[in-house]
Write an enzyme that holds these catalytic residues in place. Structure first.
Site, PDB file in Angstrom:
ATOM      1  N   ASN A   2       0.813  -1.211   0.000  1.00  0.00           N
ATOM      2  CA  ASN A   2       0.000   0.000   0.000  1.00  0.00           C
ATOM      3  C   ASN A   2       0.848   1.264   0.000  1.00  0.00           C
ATOM      4  OD1 ASN A   2      -2.776  -0.993   0.128  1.00  0.00           O
ATOM      5  ND2 ASN A   2      -2.201  -1.851   2.106  1.00  0.00           N
ATOM      6  N   THR A   3       1.971   1.241   0.692  1.00  0.00           N
ATOM      7  CA  THR A   3       2.766   2.452   0.850  1.00  0.00           C
ATOM      8  C   THR A   3       4.175   2.341   0.281  1.00  0.00           C
ATOM      9  OG1 THR A   3       3.414   1.743   3.075  1.00  0.00           O
ATOM     10  CG2 THR A   3       1.494   3.179   2.893  1.00  0.00           C
ATOM     11  N   LYS A  42       8.711  -3.694  -1.671  1.00  0.00           N
ATOM     12  CA  LYS A  42       9.858  -4.446  -1.167  1.00  0.00           C
ATOM     13  C   LYS A  42      10.241  -5.506  -2.197  1.00  0.00           C
ATOM     14  CE  LYS A  42       8.816  -4.095   3.797  1.00  0.00           C
ATOM     15  NZ  LYS A  42       8.632  -4.887   5.049  1.00  0.00           N
ATOM     16  N   TYR A  46     -11.987 -19.829   4.582  1.00  0.00           N
ATOM     17  CA  TYR A  46     -12.337 -18.408   4.516  1.00  0.00           C
ATOM     18  C   TYR A  46     -13.494 -18.268   3.535  1.00  0.00           C
ATOM     19  CZ  TYR A  46     -11.138 -13.391   4.901  1.00  0.00           C
ATOM     20  OH  TYR A  46     -11.127 -12.037   5.179  1.00  0.00           O
ATOM     21  N   GLY A  88      -6.636 -10.339   1.516  1.00  0.00           N
ATOM     22  CA  GLY A  88      -5.464  -9.545   1.154  1.00  0.00           C
ATOM     23  C   GLY A  88      -4.257 -10.404   0.833  1.00  0.00           C
ATOM     24  N   ASP A 115      -1.123  -9.657   1.059  1.00  0.00           N
ATOM     25  CA  ASP A 115      -0.109  -9.573   2.109  1.00  0.00           C
ATOM     26  C   ASP A 115      -0.440 -10.502   3.267  1.00  0.00           C
ATOM     27  OD1 ASP A 115      -2.344  -8.021   2.657  1.00  0.00           O
ATOM     28  OD2 ASP A 115      -1.228  -6.452   3.693  1.00  0.00           O
ATOM     29  N   ARG A 116      -1.723 -10.683   3.533  1.00  0.00           N
ATOM     30  CA  ARG A 116      -2.132 -11.599   4.603  1.00  0.00           C
ATOM     31  C   ARG A 116      -1.829 -13.043   4.215  1.00  0.00           C
ATOM     32  NH1 ARG A 116      -8.195 -10.205   6.175  1.00  0.00           N
ATOM     33  NH2 ARG A 116      -7.691 -11.497   7.988  1.00  0.00           N
ATOM     34  N   ASP A 120       0.273  -8.158  11.634  1.00  0.00           N
ATOM     35  CA  ASP A 120       0.987  -7.291  10.694  1.00  0.00           C
ATOM     36  C   ASP A 120       0.646  -5.852  11.040  1.00  0.00           C
ATOM     37  OD1 ASP A 120       2.073  -5.886   8.572  1.00  0.00           O
ATOM     38  OD2 ASP A 120       1.517  -7.383   7.081  1.00  0.00           O
ATOM     39  N   THR A 141      -2.492  18.551  24.124  1.00  0.00           N
ATOM     40  CA  THR A 141      -3.365  17.871  23.161  1.00  0.00           C
ATOM     41  C   THR A 141      -2.569  16.869  22.334  1.00  0.00           C
ATOM     42  OG1 THR A 141      -4.849  19.767  23.054  1.00  0.00           O
ATOM     43  CG2 THR A 141      -4.934  18.210  21.219  1.00  0.00           C
TER      44      THR A 141
END
Length: 236
Positions: free
Chosen positions: A10-11, A14, A82, A89, A91-92, A112, A167
């Protein structure tokens, strides 16, 4: 056998080179140039790619028709119990495969701690049971800023006070200790459901949380890459 493993997350992206099961080199912030350098230097025999951001067609065009593209229909080294595997996902899937490789015939809970915090359970018989998804640390901070009129956007510091006196400190305390409490409670409940449970944590916030949780935890920053390599070996 030299394997190229790529994870378009997502970000960040690798990439890693494995010789059979041995990790030789990894790139935590890979791009087209660094991946091409890995290919040129190591001349991989096989390639596997997990992507949530690039289409399979573009991946095949870039890395060749022989590249294995991870999806829920690909043969996996474990069974999926499942209800909607097509929505699971990637990655999962990879993280669970990595956990099974590191701790075979063991009940495992994979945590994760990344963009989202995911919890995934696989039992000693090699059956994946599902898990949970909740917002990650940065997502929680962003939500507090986005959905309120006056709360600032902050990032957590290394030493977050329990009792905030500004805060900013209150936001840090709420998010960080809220996440710690959440993870500890998930571990407690999964320990009640699965005997002799091995806890494994991975993801970008691994280093921050691994020493702040109650349970004995095995930290594996390369778990997703290890799992992708395990899936590749299962398919060649």
């Amino acid at each position: 056998m030299i394997n190229l493993v790529i994870d378009f997350g997502n970000t960040r992206t690798k990439a890693a080179i494995f010789s059979e099961n041995k990790l030789l080199i990894k790139e935590d912030n890979a791009d087209i140039n660094s991946i091409q350098s890995l290919i040129t230097t190591h001349e991989p025999t096989h390639t596997i790619i997990s992507s949530v951001s690039v289409s399979p067609e573009k991946l095949k065009a870039q890395y060749g028709d022989d590249a294995i593209i991870l999806n829920h229909q690909l043969p996996l080294p474990f069974l999926l119990d499942y209800k909607t595997p097509q929505t699971l996902g990637l990655d999962r899937i990879a993280a669970v495969a990595g956990a099974q490789y590191l701790f075979p015939k063991t009940n495992c809970l994979v945590i994760d701690a990344g963009t989202c915090i995911t919890y995934d359970a696989i039992d000693a018989k090699g059956i994946y049971h599902g898990g949970a998804i909740s917002p990650g640390v940065k997502m929680r901070f962003k939500a507090l800023n986005t959905f309120t009129a006056n709360l600032p956007l902050v990032e957590h510091s290394e030493n977050t006070p329990l009792v905030g006196q500004t805060t900013k400190e209150c936001l840090e305390s709420g998010v960080i200790y809220g996440v710690i409490g959440e993870i500890n409670e998930f571990i407690r409940m999964y320990n009640h459901k699965f005997a002799d449970l091995q806890i494994i944590i991975c993801g970008g916030d691994t280093k921050f949380f691994e020493n702040r949780l109650k349970a004995d935890i095995f930290a594996s920053p390369e778990l997703v890459l290890t799992g992708l390599n395990r899936i590749l070996l299962h398919n060649v």
